[in-house]
Design a protein around this motif. Sequence first.
Motif, PDB file in Angstrom:
ATOM      1  N   VAL A   1       2.227   4.072   6.604  1.00 45.01           N
ATOM      2  CA  VAL A   1       1.569   3.655   5.426  1.00 45.01           C
ATOM      3  C   VAL A   1       2.776   3.779   4.231  1.00 45.01           C
ATOM      4  N   SER A   2       3.388   4.739   4.255  1.00 48.96           N
ATOM      5  CA  SER A   2       4.960   4.957   3.426  1.00 48.96           C
ATOM      6  C   SER A   2       5.699   3.815   3.543  1.00 48.96           C
ATOM      7  N   ALA A   3       6.101   3.520   4.826  1.00 48.57           N
ATOM      8  CA  ALA A   3       6.837   2.487   5.146  1.00 48.57           C
ATOM      9  C   ALA A   3       6.499   1.222   4.700  1.00 48.57           C
TER      10      ALA A   3
ATOM     11  N   PRO B   1      -4.088  -8.551  -5.273  1.00 49.12           N
ATOM     12  CA  PRO B   1      -4.309  -7.264  -5.846  1.00 49.12           C
ATOM     13  C   PRO B   1      -3.997  -6.104  -4.954  1.00 49.12           C
ATOM     14  N   ILE B   2      -4.333  -5.988  -3.770  1.00 50.19           N
ATOM     15  CA  ILE B   2      -3.770  -4.923  -2.849  1.00 50.19           C
ATOM     16  C   ILE B   2      -2.463  -4.834  -2.634  1.00 50.19           C
ATOM     17  N   TYR B   3      -1.754  -6.138  -2.574  1.00 52.11           N
ATOM     18  CA  TYR B   3      -0.249  -5.954  -2.661  1.00 52.11           C
ATOM     19  C   TYR B   3       0.282  -5.402  -3.823  1.00 52.11           C
ATOM     20  N   PHE B   4      -0.508  -5.903  -4.994  1.00 52.78           N
ATOM     21  CA  PHE B   4       0.246  -5.170  -6.197  1.00 52.78           C
ATOM     22  C   PHE B   4       0.174  -3.782  -6.230  1.00 52.78           C
ATOM     23  N   LEU B   5      -1.033  -3.290  -6.172  1.00 50.32           N
ATOM     24  CA  LEU B   5      -1.498  -2.021  -6.181  1.00 50.32           C
ATOM     25  C   LEU B   5      -0.488  -0.837  -5.518  1.00 50.32           C
ATOM     26  N   LEU B   6      -0.419  -1.385  -3.942  1.00 52.41           N
ATOM     27  CA  LEU B   6       0.437  -0.518  -3.185  1.00 52.41           C
ATOM     28  C   LEU B   6       1.985  -0.610  -3.719  1.00 52.41           C
ATOM     29  N   ALA B   7       2.469  -1.819  -3.942  1.00 51.27           N
ATOM     30  CA  ALA B   7       3.643  -1.991  -4.180  1.00 51.27           C
ATOM     31  C   ALA B   7       4.033  -1.453  -5.813  1.00 51.27           C
ATOM     32  N   TRP B   8       3.029  -1.385  -6.430  1.00 48.59           N
ATOM     33  CA  TRP B   8       3.301  -0.772  -7.899  1.00 48.59           C
ATOM     34  C   TRP B   8       3.346   0.843  -7.849  1.00 48.59           C
ATOM     35  N   LEU B   9       2.750   1.227  -6.984  1.00 44.67           N
ATOM     36  CA  LEU B   9       2.315   2.974  -6.964  1.00 44.67           C
ATOM     37  C   LEU B   9       3.648   3.476  -6.130  1.00 44.67           C
TER      38      LEU B   9
END
Length: 414
Positions: free
Chosen positions: A11-13, A31-39
Motif C-alpha cells: 500500500v505504501s509503495a 478522487p481516490i487517486y487524489f486522496l492517496l497521492a495527497w496524503l
Amino acid sequence: MTGLYFFLAVVSAVCTLMAIVQARRVYWLAPIYFLLAWLAGELALIHVIWQVGLTALLAHMELLTSPLAQTGLGIFALSWLGLIYLHVQAMDSPRVLGNALRQGLGDNYRDDIPADRRLVLEDGIRAGSWLKPFSMTRPGVRLHANISYADAGKRNLLDIYQPEAPREGGFPVLLQVHGGGWIIGEKEQQAKPLMYHLSERGWLCVAINYRLSPAAAFPAHIIDVKKAIAWIREHIADYGGNPDYIAITGGSAGGHLSSLASLTPNYAPFQPGFEEADTTVQAAVPFYGVYDFLDRHDIRPEMSMDELLADKVLQCKADEEPELWESGSPISHVNDHAPPTFVVHGTHDTLVWVEEARAFVSALEKTSQQALAYAELPGGQHAFEVFHSVRTDHTVNAVTEFLEWAHARWVREQ
C-alpha cells in the motif's frame, strides 16, 4: 503480523508512486487517486518515520526472517526512497515560491515592506509544525465563531480570527472562501495554517460558509461571497479590522470564487439587492482554482466538469444559458482593474489540472496593470495546504510576504 507488514508495504509503495506520478486521465478513480497521492506526498517523512518504526518493532520481535516479511522490507525500502524524494521536492518549494514573487513583484520586493513588518516574515519553517500537521491553533489569536453575515442560516455564517495585539491603522483583512466543488465544505475545514499564521502577525482573517449546490444554483455562491465582503466593509471595524483593505483567498471552488470576486468588483448581477455595496478587494490569492466553466482551451476534454456543473452547480447546460456559464468563469472577467494577484497551483493536481492555472495567468498577464505572481509547485496535489506540511508551511510564508507587500504598496498610495 508479517502478512500485515507485507500488505502495508505494498500500500505504501502504491501511494508513493501515485504521489510521484503526474496523473491525468484516471476518470472515476480521480478522487481516490487524489486522496492517496495527497496524503503520501504531503506527509512523506511522517510515513517514513512510522514505517521505519514498524520495521524496527518487527526486527525486535524477530519477525523479519520470513520470506514474506523480507519481501515487504524490500518493498518498503523502495517506498522510502520515493518518500524521501517527495520530501526533498517539497523542501525545494521556497526556491519556486521565491522565484515567483521576484518575477511578479520585482527582485527587491522585500524592500517595499516596512522594516517593522519585515520582522514578522519567516524564511524557514519549523519541524515541530509539519510534524504535527493537524495542530492548528496559535497563541495570540482569538476566534469569534458563527457570526451571521446574511439570511441563509448556517450557510451564511462566518468565523473571525482576531489578533489579540492591536495594530496601528487597524488589521488588514483576509477573507477565506472554502472549496468543495461548490457542493460540500465548511469554513472550519480549510486554510487554517494560513489564517493562524497571519493572525499571529497582525492580520484579521474571516472564513465564511456560503450556500451550496444542489440546494442553491450558481450564482448563489458568488452572491454570498459578495455579501460577506459587504458585511466586512460595514462591520469589521468592530473587531479592529480595516474595512478599506480586504484581500481574498480560497482553494479549488474557493479559488474559483475568490478569483471571480476579485475580478468583478461591484458587478450588479452578482449583487442583487445590494448593488450599491462596495465589493472591491485589494488583493487576491487563489489556490488551485477552476477558472473557466466553459473549458475554452480544451484542457480537460476527457475529464470534463460539464456534467457536475450542469446537473448540480449551474443547473443548466452551457448551450441553454451561455451567458451564465460565461459570467461564472473568472477568465471571462480578466481586465486591467484586477488587484495584485498571487496564483498558486500544484503540478500534480489530479482534480483541477495545472494547465487551467497557466491559461488563467496567461490571460491576466496580457491585461492586468497590477502585480501578478504565479507559483507552480512541483509535486503539489489538490488541497495541499489544508494541513501543515513542508510544502504548506513554505507556501504560507510566501503568501504572507505577498500580502505584506501588497498591503504596504496600498498604504503608500493612500
